[in-house]
Design an enzyme around this catalytic site. Structure first.
Site, PDB file in Angstrom:
ATOM      1  N   TRP A 102       0.762  -1.113   0.012  1.00 25.43           N
ATOM      2  CA  TRP A 102      -0.056   0.010   0.122  1.00 25.43           C
ATOM      3  C   TRP A 102       0.932   1.143   0.074  1.00 25.43           C
ATOM      4  O   TRP A 102       0.381   2.190  -0.579  1.00 25.43           O
ATOM      5  CB  TRP A 102      -1.051  -0.307   0.975  1.00 25.43           C
ATOM      6  CG  TRP A 102      -1.925  -1.263   1.072  1.00 25.43           C
ATOM      7  CD1 TRP A 102      -1.775  -2.392   1.894  1.00 25.43           C
ATOM      8  CD2 TRP A 102      -2.845  -1.666   0.169  1.00 25.43           C
ATOM      9  NE1 TRP A 102      -2.707  -3.274   1.463  1.00 25.43           N
ATOM     10  CE2 TRP A 102      -3.236  -2.755   0.505  1.00 25.43           C
ATOM     11  CE3 TRP A 102      -3.149  -0.923  -1.145  1.00 25.43           C
ATOM     12  CZ2 TRP A 102      -4.190  -3.448  -0.437  1.00 25.43           C
ATOM     13  CZ3 TRP A 102      -4.159  -1.290  -1.778  1.00 25.43           C
ATOM     14  CH2 TRP A 102      -4.792  -2.847  -1.682  1.00 25.43           C
ATOM     15  N   ASP A 169      -0.991   6.872   6.768  1.00 21.62           N
ATOM     16  CA  ASP A 169      -2.127   5.500   6.438  1.00 21.62           C
ATOM     17  C   ASP A 169      -2.043   4.678   7.560  1.00 21.62           C
ATOM     18  O   ASP A 169      -1.285   3.818   7.727  1.00 21.62           O
ATOM     19  CB  ASP A 169      -1.746   4.910   5.040  1.00 21.62           C
ATOM     20  CG  ASP A 169      -2.639   3.853   4.799  1.00 21.62           C
ATOM     21  OD1 ASP A 169      -3.790   3.704   5.334  1.00 21.62           O
ATOM     22  OD2 ASP A 169      -2.666   3.301   3.631  1.00 21.62           O
ATOM     23  N   LYS A 193     -11.574  -2.180   8.288  1.00 20.71           N
ATOM     24  CA  LYS A 193     -10.554  -2.980   9.282  1.00 20.71           C
ATOM     25  C   LYS A 193     -11.112  -2.984  10.744  1.00 20.71           C
ATOM     26  O   LYS A 193     -11.677  -3.935  11.313  1.00 20.71           O
ATOM     27  CB  LYS A 193      -9.108  -2.491   9.047  1.00 20.71           C
ATOM     28  CG  LYS A 193      -8.674  -2.407   7.686  1.00 20.71           C
ATOM     29  CD  LYS A 193      -8.433  -3.546   6.967  1.00 20.71           C
ATOM     30  CE  LYS A 193      -7.702  -3.396   5.815  1.00 20.71           C
ATOM     31  NZ  LYS A 193      -7.484  -4.356   4.822  1.00 20.71           N
TER      32      LYS A 193
END
Length: 352
Positions: A102, A169, A193
């Site tokens: 990511w 992030d 999540k």
């Protein structure tokens, strides 16, 4: 039979939250209307949005510290582009720490808008560790990192000290541990999540860092436009925001981040202790950088994998197949994962 949901995302949510959300789908606030039927500008939903924003600041310890909270769409993947649009001047520079898939995707998007210097990377060992002892260029306009790496099972324990805006992030470990969140100037996280269902993305941004790029920013990509519109420049994902609000309230009622961190530490210790003492298993992440959210491990004798998989299925253990980049297994033990589910997995591991 109880299912033990170790999915990396969309992932497990608290049972009480799912029950409350299911009722709201049929009849929200005794309106005899569904939550997903009412106007997002109605008083009932505006109250939901405001409460979600207030809970976010409260849990992160950022109340009255000059931060705005946004609930946007497009996932963390859109934030990969929105961050440089809002923080990087034309032909400017940003510093990125590459710790996984990511972060590398974030780097790719940022390169579309300016110069990106990858100041550290753990790609040389398949992202199995967190880089340390690197320097940050003084002409960078911000520094970007990824706090937890879902695929590779690593987590940053100590964040870089810098005078430049620090962007993080936190998609896969937001609200999971106590941190000084004021060290970050911008945090973003996909909800799916630790916070809610897929469909909304949390952004927490320090107001004073915005409006300095000189760019003309498309409205949908402009944080200030969304702040001015109170996250309602376009129709928000009302269900995802509502479930996120319920989850944040659940977390506050538990005792906040200090309470959930204690629970998360206990779950991680239980599972890592089994990995480290059972000769049939081996962790893939550097010990000092192990994630308390995503536990990645291999089975040493691959001929035993079929037996292990069968036992897991019989025990109702779901979603532990490792990502293809790492192989093996990945147990995602997010906030809502009960200790008893981790124990169920450990019990199976002891049988191999």
């Amino acid at each position: 039979m109880k299912k033990h949901n170790f999915s990396a995302g969309p992932s497990i949510l608290p049972r009480v939250v799912l029950e409350q959300a299911s009722k709201a789908i049929l009849n929200f606030n005794n309106l005899d209307l569904s939550l997903i039927e009412i106007s997002h500008r109605s008083a009932d939903f505006v109250a939901v949005m405001e409460k979600a924003q207030q809970l976010t600041l409260n849990l992160l310890g950022l109340e009255n510290k000059g931060y705005s909270v946004l609930f946007l769409q497009g996932g963390a993947s859109l934030e990969f582009l929105m961050v440089p649009y809002n923080l990087m001047k034309e032909n400017g520079k940003a510093a990125y720490i590459d710790t996984g898939v990511w972060s590398s995707k974030a780097i790719k998007e940022a390169k579309l808008l300016g110069n990106v210097e990858t100041v550290a990377s753990s790609k040389d060992k398949n992202y199995s560790y967190i880089p340390k002892n690197f320097s940050i260029p003084q002409d960078a306009e911000y520094v970007h990192c990824t706090s937890n790496n879902t695929i590779f099972g690593t987590q940053i324990k100590t964040f870089p000290k810098t005078d430049m805006p620090l962007v993080c992030d936190m998609s896969s470990d937001i609200f999971s541990r106590v941190l000084d969140f004021s060290q970050f100037d911008l945090i973003y996280a996909g909800a799916q999540k630790n916070m809610g269902p897929a469909g909304t993305t949390l952004v927490v941004v320090k107001d004073e860092i915005l409006g300095k790029t000189g760019r003309t920013i498309p409205s949908m990509l402009d944080y200030q436009v969304h702040i001015n519109s109170e996250s309602m420049y376009n129709t928000p994902s009302v269900f995802a925001v509502y479930v996120s609000m319920l989850t944040l309230q659940w977390l506050k009622d538990l005792g906040g981040l200090a309470a959930i961190e204690k629970m998360n530490n206990a779950k991680a210790k239980l599972l890592y202790d089994e990995i480290d003492t059972n000769p049939n298993f081996k962790g893939t992440a550097a010990i000092e950088d192990r994630s308390h959210m995503n536990v990645t491990f291999l089975i040493e004798d691959t001929e035993k994998a079929a037996s292990f998989d069968k036992l897991c299925k019989e025990a109702g253990i779901s979603g532990i197949k490792g990502h293809r980049s790492v192989g093996g297994y990945r147990a995602s033990i997010y906030n809502a994962m009960p200790l008893e589910s981790v124990q169920a997995l450990v019990d199976i591991m002891k049988k191999i």
